[in-house]
Design an enzyme around this catalytic site. Sequence first.
Site, mmCIF file in Angstrom:
data_model
loop_
_atom_site.group_PDB
_atom_site.id
_atom_site.type_symbol
_atom_site.label_atom_id
_atom_site.label_comp_id
_atom_site.label_asym_id
_atom_site.label_seq_id
_atom_site.Cartn_x
_atom_site.Cartn_y
_atom_site.Cartn_z
ATOM 1 N N ASP A 1 33.980 39.912 31.945
ATOM 2 C CA ASP A 1 33.993 40.899 33.029
ATOM 3 C C ASP A 1 34.804 42.127 32.581
ATOM 4 O OD1 ASP A 1 33.572 41.816 35.643
ATOM 5 O OD2 ASP A 1 35.436 40.912 36.384
ATOM 6 N N HIS B 1 36.883 47.638 44.120
ATOM 7 C CA HIS B 1 37.605 46.421 43.709
ATOM 8 C C HIS B 1 38.814 46.133 44.606
ATOM 9 C CE1 HIS B 1 35.576 47.128 39.705
ATOM 10 N NE2 HIS B 1 35.341 45.858 39.912
ATOM 11 N N GLY C 1 32.925 44.686 42.863
ATOM 12 C CA GLY C 1 33.727 44.990 44.045
ATOM 13 C C GLY C 1 33.086 44.546 45.343
ATOM 14 N N ILE D 1 32.228 38.580 42.890
ATOM 15 C CA ILE D 1 33.167 38.226 43.955
ATOM 16 C C ILE D 1 34.401 37.566 43.331
ATOM 17 C CG2 ILE D 1 33.502 36.773 45.998
ATOM 18 C CD1 ILE D 1 30.412 37.053 46.456
HETATM 19 P P1 13P Z 1 36.206 42.111 44.277
HETATM 20 O O1 13P Z 1 37.586 42.644 44.004
HETATM 21 O O2 13P Z 1 35.560 42.800 45.410
HETATM 22 O O3 13P Z 1 36.201 40.634 44.429
HETATM 23 O O4 13P Z 1 35.297 42.458 42.987
HETATM 24 C C1 13P Z 1 35.324 41.638 41.855
HETATM 25 C C2 13P Z 1 34.669 42.287 40.686
HETATM 26 O O5 13P Z 1 33.951 43.259 40.768
HETATM 27 C C3 13P Z 1 34.910 41.666 39.376
HETATM 28 O O6 13P Z 1 34.365 42.416 38.346
HETATM 29 O O1 G3H Z 2 37.182 43.500 38.756
HETATM 30 C C1 G3H Z 2 38.098 42.809 38.366
HETATM 31 C C2 G3H Z 2 38.207 41.383 38.692
HETATM 32 O O2 G3H Z 2 38.543 41.187 40.041
HETATM 33 C C3 G3H Z 2 39.170 40.722 37.760
HETATM 34 O O3 G3H Z 2 40.459 41.025 38.103
HETATM 35 O O4 G3H Z 2 41.416 42.012 36.036
HETATM 36 O O5 G3H Z 2 42.896 41.026 37.818
HETATM 37 O O6 G3H Z 2 41.481 39.551 36.351
HETATM 38 P P1 G3H Z 2 41.639 40.909 37.010
HETATM 39 ZN ZN ZN Z 3 34.327 44.511 38.695
#
Ligand code: 13P
Ligand code: G3H
Ligand code: ZN
Length: 322
Positions: A83, A181, A225, A268
């Site tokens: 991610d 996010h 997000g 999510i």
């Molecule tokens: P949220 O913060 O809305 O859960 O989004 C997560 C996300 O986009 C991870 O890449």
């Molecule tokens: O978009 C980001 C994800 O919610 C991951 O969050 O970078 O704190 O692991 P993080």
């Molecule tokens: Zn994200």
Amino acid sequence: MPLVTTTEMFKKAYDGGYAVGAFNVNNMEIVQGITEAAREVNAPLILQVSKGARAYANHTYLVKLVEAATIECPNIPIALHLDHGPDFETCKSCVDGGFTSVMIDASSKPFAENIEITKKVVEYAHDHGVVVEAELGTLAGVEDEVKVSAEDSSYTHPEEVEEFVAKTGCDSLAIAIGTSHGAYKFTAAQCTRNEKGILVPPPLRFDVLEEVSKRLPGFPIVLHGSSSVPQEYVKMINENGGKMPDAVGIPEEQLRKAATLSVCKINIDSDLRLAMTGTIRQFFNEHPDKFDPREYLKPARANIKELVKHKLIDVLGCAGKA
Ligand code: 13P
Ligand code: G3H
Ligand code: ZN
């Protein structure tokens, strides 16, 4: 079955009018809560790992936890995805280290530079049988300690998407249509309040999504997000010593609608964090004498599972699609 890429999942999701859930994993209880939910409702799954998750839990531990899930859930396809890969080196490390999908997030760079970096990742990943998600447009919110203010966020420009996809060869595209996010997606000033005093966020820009889809027929779109910030968990946190005023997310009906269109992957993370934190806070409040981690992580894992089941069935529409 072994880990899969998202290619087949996205094709079925596009044709079937649903989205696959992409949930962030950072430890064993989160992996278990998510995968037990998917196994019970027979849903395909993307488990994703951020740079921060790799720094926290270690690449190898996370890969092995996800591999354990494939053994425990042999009948559902699971993809392991990076991610928000920040650079080529991180993506390469995940391609070399057992991931089946990576995201290169060069969305903060100028258009030409985003294309150049994304193309380099795509060439390496495709040579190794791994698929690539890229991003155009900038979401507001906090991710990996990088905070993007609402003023610095920008919707995706639909007129850029064909050139971007053609020149990079990416397999899916994350776009910005008003999601954000974190647990504080919108300021109170950006929202209205309903009769119960709950903040109602501005609606997603379905016009941008539709224009993008028109220009990229059959191409899988990704929404980041996309937590809905369940108010029952915000309340649970606030009633048990926490302080999260005016946390607000994306209404689930809007995500449901996006899932029926070209959106094939919905990310999510924050919702699961809220469920885990709320449950643990409540547990400690009710049992101040307890100190065995298994006792407070068990209900937290159970609530993650219930929340993920709800998302798979009612929001993403992917239950029964494994
Ligand atoms: P949220 O913060 O809305 O859960 O989004 C997560 C996300 O986009 C991870 O890449
Ligand atoms: O978009 C980001 C994800 O919610 C991951 O969050 O970078 O704190 O692991 P993080
Ligand atoms: Zn994200």
